[in-house]
Design a protein around this motif. Structure first.
Motif, PDB file in Angstrom:
ATOM      1  N   PRO A  48       0.808  -1.228   0.000  1.00  0.00           N
ATOM      2  CA  PRO A  48       0.000   0.000   0.000  1.00  0.00           C
ATOM      3  C   PRO A  48       0.839   1.274   0.000  1.00  0.00           C
ATOM      4  N   LEU A  49       2.045   1.222   0.559  1.00  0.00           N
ATOM      5  CA  LEU A  49       2.924   2.397   0.499  1.00  0.00           C
ATOM      6  C   LEU A  49       3.320   2.691  -0.944  1.00  0.00           C
ATOM      7  N   ILE A  50       3.695   1.649  -1.674  1.00  0.00           N
ATOM      8  CA  ILE A  50       4.091   1.818  -3.076  1.00  0.00           C
ATOM      9  C   ILE A  50       2.944   2.407  -3.899  1.00  0.00           C
ATOM     10  N   GLU A  51       1.730   1.999  -3.578  1.00  0.00           N
ATOM     11  CA  GLU A  51       0.562   2.509  -4.309  1.00  0.00           C
ATOM     12  C   GLU A  51       0.361   4.007  -4.091  1.00  0.00           C
ATOM     13  N   SER A  52       0.922   4.530  -2.987  1.00  0.00           N
ATOM     14  CA  SER A  52       0.743   5.950  -2.660  1.00  0.00           C
ATOM     15  C   SER A  52       1.949   6.808  -3.007  1.00  0.00           C
ATOM     16  N   LEU A  53       3.071   6.171  -3.382  1.00  0.00           N
ATOM     17  CA  LEU A  53       4.321   6.895  -3.586  1.00  0.00           C
ATOM     18  C   LEU A  53       4.841   6.729  -5.009  1.00  0.00           C
ATOM     19  N   ASP A  54       5.722   7.649  -5.415  1.00  0.00           N
ATOM     20  CA  ASP A  54       6.411   7.484  -6.692  1.00  0.00           C
ATOM     21  C   ASP A  54       7.394   6.322  -6.609  1.00  0.00           C
ATOM     22  N   LYS A  55       8.048   6.208  -5.445  1.00  0.00           N
ATOM     23  CA  LYS A  55       9.015   5.133  -5.236  1.00  0.00           C
ATOM     24  C   LYS A  55       9.251   4.960  -3.743  1.00  0.00           C
ATOM     25  N   LEU A  56       9.554   3.732  -3.335  1.00  0.00           N
ATOM     26  CA  LEU A  56       9.794   3.416  -1.929  1.00  0.00           C
ATOM     27  C   LEU A  56      11.162   2.748  -1.790  1.00  0.00           C
ATOM     28  N   THR A  57      11.843   3.047  -0.686  1.00  0.00           N
ATOM     29  CA  THR A  57      13.092   2.359  -0.347  1.00  0.00           C
ATOM     30  C   THR A  57      12.850   1.513   0.894  1.00  0.00           C
ATOM     31  N   VAL A  58      13.367   0.286   0.892  1.00  0.00           N
ATOM     32  CA  VAL A  58      13.239  -0.574   2.071  1.00  0.00           C
ATOM     33  C   VAL A  58      14.623  -1.032   2.523  1.00  0.00           C
ATOM     34  N   VAL A  59      14.740  -1.273   3.828  1.00  0.00           N
ATOM     35  CA  VAL A  59      15.963  -1.826   4.415  1.00  0.00           C
ATOM     36  C   VAL A  59      15.612  -3.202   4.962  1.00  0.00           C
ATOM     37  N   GLU A  60      16.291  -4.231   4.472  1.00  0.00           N
ATOM     38  CA  GLU A  60      15.969  -5.605   4.867  1.00  0.00           C
ATOM     39  C   GLU A  60      17.248  -6.425   5.007  1.00  0.00           C
ATOM     40  N   LEU A  61      17.270  -7.297   6.019  1.00  0.00           N
ATOM     41  CA  LEU A  61      18.438  -8.126   6.311  1.00  0.00           C
ATOM     42  C   LEU A  61      18.253  -9.577   5.868  1.00  0.00           C
ATOM     43  N   ASP A  62      17.014 -10.053   5.882  1.00  0.00           N
ATOM     44  CA  ASP A  62      16.704 -11.451   5.591  1.00  0.00           C
ATOM     45  C   ASP A  62      16.767 -11.701   4.077  1.00  0.00           C
ATOM     46  N   ARG A  63      17.677 -12.570   3.646  1.00  0.00           N
ATOM     47  CA  ARG A  63      17.886 -12.798   2.207  1.00  0.00           C
ATOM     48  C   ARG A  63      16.673 -13.416   1.528  1.00  0.00           C
ATOM     49  N   ASP A  64      15.943 -14.279   2.241  1.00  0.00           N
ATOM     50  CA  ASP A  64      14.741 -14.876   1.651  1.00  0.00           C
ATOM     51  C   ASP A  64      13.688 -13.813   1.356  1.00  0.00           C
TER      52      ASP A  64
END
Length: 251
Positions: A48-64
């Motif tokens: 839902p964030l992506i649907e509201s934004l031009d682009k989103l950045t995420v920080v993730e540690l889990d490779r899966d």
């Protein structure tokens, strides 16, 4: 994707759509905003964030989870930063809002890490309810302590929403809540010596049942407290943030 939640990453995935909708309302993303989400998990908030934004950045540690995100979103929609949020230099994102469902086992260190970056314009996080209550606590109640002071001297902290355990898979053993932290504009908090304030507050609350003059003995005298207009017979939980700042300025 059937992802088995990993205890070492503190993973509990949101699945209640009505709660997800309410959290997005709390975040209130705007099309042109630069937003970073920490710990996107299985994209309950990400989508839902992506649907509201031009682009989103995420920080993730889990490779899966990173592989899951790459399969479900295009690079035009989503920038994935692979790594530990505690080691990320958030200054590189420019003016940014940071949101997410933080792993409860490292939520406080992440908050203090983010608090060091002046370019972070707002944070909206899901945390353990008990932690949110402590963050937002005012003087004269038992929840008020070091966490309250060291965040509230910099941020306007607002308790926004309760999130019950059944909103997650697996259900955590604690209640959760949403909190918003926005840098204060009513005074220049950059003039506060954080190291000295931390020393005073830590010493005061290490012995929170003692009077402030006793808990700060060897650091500040009762006479100095009185010169600041601070009642030396009060306990740490009765002392306002402004008074703790005044005390720290005497060191």
């Amino acid at each position: 994707m059937k992802h088995v939640p990993r205890k070492r990453f503190g993973q509990n995935f949101l699945q209640d759509q009505s709660i997800i909708h309410k959290i997005i309302e709390c975040i209130n993303p705007q099309r042109n905003q630069n937003i970073v989400e920490i710990g996107p998990g299985l994209a309950a908030l990400t989508k839902p964030l992506i649907e509201s934004l031009d682009k989103l950045t995420v920080v993730e540690l889990d490779r899966d989870i990173i592989e899951f995100l790459k399969k479900n979103f295009t690079p035009e929609q989503l920038t994935i930063v692979e790594g530990d949020a505690l080691k990320i230099n958030f200054a590189e994102f420019g003016d940014v809002r940071v949101v997410g469902n933080l792993p409860y086992n490292i939520s406080t260190p992440i908050l203090f890490h983010l608090s060091q970056f002046v370019n972070v314009r707002n944070m909206v996080f899901m945390l353990q309810k008990e932690v949110v209550e402590r963050i937002c606590a005012k003087p004269n109640i038992s929840d008020y302590g070091k966490l309250s002071i060291m965040l509230q001297y910099k941020f306007k902290c607002r308790y926004l929403l309760d999130v019950p355990p059944e909103s997650f898979y697996p259900a955590p053993k604690v209640d959760s809540a949403i909190v918003s932290l926005t840098p204060r504009t009513d005074y220049d908090y950059s003039q506060v010596n954080e190291e000295k304030l931390n020393l005073v507050v830590s010493k005061a609350f290490n012995q929170r049942r003692k009077t402030i003059s006793n808990s700060l003995k060897g650091l500040i005298s009762a006479e100095q407290l009185q010169s600041l207009g601070v009642d030396a017979s009060l306990r740490a939980e009765n002392i306002a943030i402004d008074d703790f700042i005044k005390i720290s300025e005497l060191l």
